[in-house]
Design an enzyme around this catalytic site. Structure first.
Site, mmCIF file in Angstrom:
data_model
loop_
_atom_site.group_PDB
_atom_site.id
_atom_site.type_symbol
_atom_site.label_atom_id
_atom_site.label_comp_id
_atom_site.label_asym_id
_atom_site.label_seq_id
_atom_site.Cartn_x
_atom_site.Cartn_y
_atom_site.Cartn_z
ATOM 1 N N CYS A 235 27.692 -16.032 -4.885
ATOM 2 C CA CYS A 235 26.647 -16.099 -3.852
ATOM 3 C C CYS A 235 25.568 -17.112 -4.202
ATOM 4 O O CYS A 235 24.970 -17.715 -3.311
ATOM 5 C CB CYS A 235 26.020 -14.724 -3.652
ATOM 6 N N GLU B 120 22.436 -8.093 0.938
ATOM 7 C CA GLU B 120 22.519 -9.409 0.295
ATOM 8 C C GLU B 120 23.666 -10.159 0.957
ATOM 9 O O GLU B 120 24.832 -9.791 0.801
ATOM 10 C CB GLU B 120 22.759 -9.297 -1.205
#
Length: 471
Positions: free
Chosen positions: A279, A245
């Site tokens: 994020c 990720e």
């Protein structure tokens, strides 16, 4: 001065090479601890401990492994405040906000244990007409390297940990050298059998040999694109798995006909919470021209309600994690202004101790600006006015990132098109949220590997088909 240690065989262990680097609190810039820089020898000792413990852990019945996980969650419940204060000291998140995320991460660990009870670790997949019996067993992979970022240390560890451990793997955690305090304490508090969860500190001197170690069966990494590429290459070289990720540059589309006051407050939260160091923060705002003037006015008002605050305050912005990250944010803002953008609020380095940066709203941004193409990772909301939903979709898909996206609209025709967004997750008329069975995979430079629900258990196991003649 606290000198951090690795966590091996269920106990703190000093580094093989006594070389340390400073851990700095972003509230003042002061040194609050020393963390080992890491070494091949440290990695070797940590991985060998996890590898030694893995067969015994995997041999336990699933119910016993889940009993350990639930016991760990119970212990963590009584240490939420402590872990939140450590996260605040090391990376600047206000303590009340950190408490929310730590508590949610513990809930997630318990949810993973619940999901494991119904996951088909052993499943008979035989068809009625077949002359043989086929049983699929989901076997653990072995030792997993879990490399986590500095912005949500506890959440980034506990999120993957549940499926990984429930499946019978053991785990070596490598926290960011910028935020190692909460990870160290978490490893001690888990109370799992020795070697089941180990921790090695360090920078790339620990991270690189860890993901490249011959005994690592899965590298689970959250962090930058550059570092993620290196992790993926190391795993591919050994023909092993990786879940990555990476960065994001998430868009939010504000359509005509929305409640501009409520929507502006929601966009402000998704842009500024944790000082934009999430994020899935909203980093690009595309607003329909019919509501643009009112929306921008309300967004500026909302931004001005986010003061720069101390660790104990409930609402506001803590500092950026370090001066380098703050410098990146300010460079993006400055470059945008030089190329024609207008600062509607914020946008200036504050004259105060610590690595603070104000909530900032920009208008007049254009697609080629760095702030629109790269991950800023700060409390900045760049606004682009669009003539239509089609234009918003095209601009939203105009980067190489695809982690998440948010759409505020009441037009059913437009909402049906949300799946066209290059994103792993699309939130409609809210930011964050989602059920326990949500499954997603990043798009483009935002990463590789499916996460969530049963997919997290699939990623943590290796299917083996056992075929025997029917009686």
């Amino acid at each position: 001065m606290q000198y951090l240690k690795n966590f091996i065989d269920g106990a703190p262990v000093g580094p093989e090479t006594p070389e340390f680097r400073d851990v700095i609190t972003p509230y003042t810039g002061e040194v609050i601890a020393k963390v080992p820089v890491g070494s091949v020898a440290d990695v070797e000792a940590t991985v060998r401990s996890a590898a030694k413990a893995q067969p015994g852990w995997a041999s336990l019945p699933v119910a016993d492994r889940l009993r350990h996980l639930r016991g760990a969650a119970h212990v963590l419940r009584s240490h939420v405040r402590e872990l939140a204060e450590l996260e605040s000291r090391e990376m600047g998140k206000p303590v009340p906000l950190a408490e929310q995320f730590v508590s949610a991460a513990i809930d997630g660990l318990l949810s993973s244990a619940d999901q494991a009870e119904s996951y088909p670790f052993i499943a008979d997949v035989s068809a009625p007409a077949e002359t043989s019996c086929t049983v699929v067993e989901r076997m653990p992979l072995g030792v997993v390297a879990l490399v986590v970022p500095w912005n949500f240390t506890v959440s980034s560890i506990l999120g993957p940990l549940g499926p990984l451990l429930a499946a019978g793997n053991t785990v070596v955690v490598k926290p960011s050298e910028k935020a190692p305090l909460s990870a160290s304490r978490l490893a001690e508090l888990l109370g799992l059998p020795p070697g089941v969860v180990c921790l090695v500190h360090g920078d790339a001197r620990a991270g690189a040999p860890l993901v490249d170690h011959e005994l690592i069966a899965l590298a689970h990494f959250t962090g930058s694109v550059e570092a993620g590429r290196s992790v993926g290459v190391a795993a591919a070289r050994r023909l092993q798995r990786s879940v990555l990720e990476l960065g994001g540059n998430d868009p939010v589309i504000v359509d005509a006909g929305v409640d501009v006051v409520a929507t502006a407050k929601a966009v402000a939260m998704s842009s500024f919470i944790n000082s934009g160091q999430i994020c899935t923060s909203s980093e690009r705002v595309f607003v329909h021209r019919e509501v643009a003037e009112d929306f921008v006015r309300e967004l500026v008002a909302a931004a001005e309600s986010y003061p720069m605050v101390s660790a104990a305050d409930h609402v506001g912005l803590g500092p950026m994690v370090d001066d380098a990250q703050r410098g990146t944010v300010h460079a993006h803002v400055t470059e945008a202004v030089v190329r024609g953008a207008t600062v509607r609020c914020g946008g200036e380095m504050p004259d105060r101790p610590g690595f603070f940066y104000p909530a900032t709203v920009l208008t007049g941004v254009t697609p080629e600006m760095r702030i629109m193409q790269e991950e800023t990772f700060g409390p900045v909301a760049p606004v682009t006015v669009v003539a239509s939903f089609d234009e918003a979709l095209a601009l939203a898909n105009g980067t190489s990132f695809g982690l998440a996206a948010t759409v505020y609209s009441h037009d059913e025709r437009n909402l049906r098109r949300c799946a066209e967004l290059n994103a792993a997750i699309v939130w409609i008329n809210e930011w964050q949220g989602g059920g326990v069975n949500m499954v997603y995979e990043p798009w483009g430079l935002s990463g590789v590997g499916i996460t969530g629900g049963a997919a997290s258990f699939d990623a943590a196991t290796r299917p083996v088909s056992i075929v025997t003649p029917s009686a």
